[in-house]
Enzyme design. Structure first.
Site, PDB file in Angstrom:
ATOM      1  N   HIS A 145      -4.355  -4.635   0.358  1.00  0.00           N
ATOM      2  CA  HIS A 145      -4.158  -5.078   1.627  1.00  0.00           C
ATOM      3  C   HIS A 145      -4.375  -6.653   1.709  1.00  0.00           C
ATOM      4  CE1 HIS A 145      -2.787  -1.690   3.692  1.00  0.00           C
ATOM      5  NE2 HIS A 145      -3.443  -0.984   3.293  1.00  0.00           N
ATOM      6  N   GLU A 185      -3.367  -8.884   3.074  1.00  0.00           N
ATOM      7  CA  GLU A 185      -3.081  -9.732   4.279  1.00  0.00           C
ATOM      8  C   GLU A 185      -4.292  -9.237   5.217  1.00  0.00           C
ATOM      9  OE1 GLU A 185      -1.834  -5.089   4.927  1.00  0.00           O
ATOM     10  OE2 GLU A 185      -1.716  -6.491   3.396  1.00  0.00           O
ATOM     11  N   CYS A 189       0.828  -1.213  -0.073  1.00  0.00           N
ATOM     12  CA  CYS A 189      -0.197   0.065  -0.019  1.00  0.00           C
ATOM     13  C   CYS A 189       0.968   1.136   0.023  1.00  0.00           C
ATOM     14  CB  CYS A 189      -0.921   0.004   1.198  1.00  0.00           C
ATOM     15  SG  CYS A 189      -2.421   1.015   0.855  1.00  0.00           S
TER      16      CYS A 189
END
Length: 302
Positions: free
Chosen positions: A235, A237, A142
């Site tokens: 993102h 994750e 990001c």
């Protein structure tokens, strides 16, 4: 093989409940295996949550992975206990004489600022310069991706008319790239940002290539041709509930924010979100560890 983390790291108990294969340093030293040494520069405010999210994805590998965390010296986080930083984190000054097989630079809540206005920008540039000689491959997430594009390749970012938040579909356009091996031709990924990198400049840059396309979110994966830098614009994750928590936080601040796109089932905030990107996250991180780190890093740094 397991991921090697300290016994008392809070993420450990969460990951153990998920049946993630973990190991502590005492057990690791009894195995005659050269582990991969990964450094994580954690710039996110909720550091413990980010630790858990990243360690979860790093765990899905046959390789033994040892992780060090660092935080910025020039800025002290207000959202994490100092005791946690003291126990589990180092600073760049502590590790700059070392070499690492791989590194992750996270996002940060500073995208509304020009890069040079970020209080720790000078420190970040020093770290990114250091990675050119001391790290085999770096994964940027990001804002970390935008910072890398700006520092290494001179590519700027610009404000979006409105924040992009939600789950967006992407189509692979470089299916033979090792980084996306095993990932479906179409995949979903979370995005949460107020800015975009200059994608036309990326597409025209001789040292970079874009791996996917999305009509509404732009590319998710960008890589350098020398495999040194991987940029992730979203993102992957994130937990299933992370975007919901960000949305409620922004509403509580009185921000004029839209509901995350294609996220809540039936667009009802009372319905629990479903994780539709978990498998892509595991594959992406294991591909990076295997093809860009393990296959490329020297057995012994000189």
């Amino acid at each position: 093989m397991p991921i090697n983390i300290p016994k008392k790291l809070p993420a450990r108990s969460i990951l153990e409940k998920e049946n993630i294969f973990l190991m502590d340093p005492d057990r690791a030293t009894s195995q005659d295996i050269r582990p991969l040494n990964i450094l994580i520069l954690n710039l996110m405010p909720e550091k413990e949550r980010t630790e858990t999210q990243l360690l979860r994805l790093l765990s899905n590998s046959p390789l033994q992975v040892y992780v060090d965390f660092i935080h910025t010296e020039s800025y002290q986080s207000k959202n994490v206990p100092k005791s946690h930083l003291k126990q589990f984190y180092q600073t760049f000054s502590d590790i700059k004489s070392k070499h690492y097989d791989g590194m992750i630079i996270t996002g940060a809540p500073v995208e509304h600022l020009a890069f040079e206005e970020v209080s720790y920008w000078q420190e970040i540039t020093e770290i990114m310069k250091w990675t050119n000689t001391n790290v085999t491959s770096v994964l940027h997430i990001c804002w970390g991706a935008q910072a890398a594009l700006y520092y290494h390749y001179g590519i700027t970012k610009s404000d979006r008319p409105a924040k992009i938040s939600g789950i967006f579909n992407h189509h692979i356009i470089k299916p033979t790239c090792k980084l996306v091996r095993g990932i479906n031709d179409e995949f979903f990924a979370p995005h949460s940002r107020n800015t975009d990198a200059d994608y036309e400049a990326i597409d025209n840059h001789p040292d970079l290539f874009i791996l996917d396309k999305s009509k509404n979110a732009g590319p998710f994966l960008i890589a350098s041709k020398d495999e040194k830098h991987i940029m992730i614009t979203g993102h992957i994750e994130y937990d299933a509930t992370t975007l919901a928590e960000e949305y409620k936080r922004d509403l509580a601040k009185g921000l004029n924010i839209h509901m995350p796109t294609d996220y809540f089932p039936e667009n009802n905030v009372d319905n629990a979100p479903i994780n539709r990107w978990r498998s892509e996250g595991y594959l992406l991180f294991s591909n990076w560890l295997n093809y860009y780190v393990y296959q490329e890093t020297p057995y012994q740094w000189t």
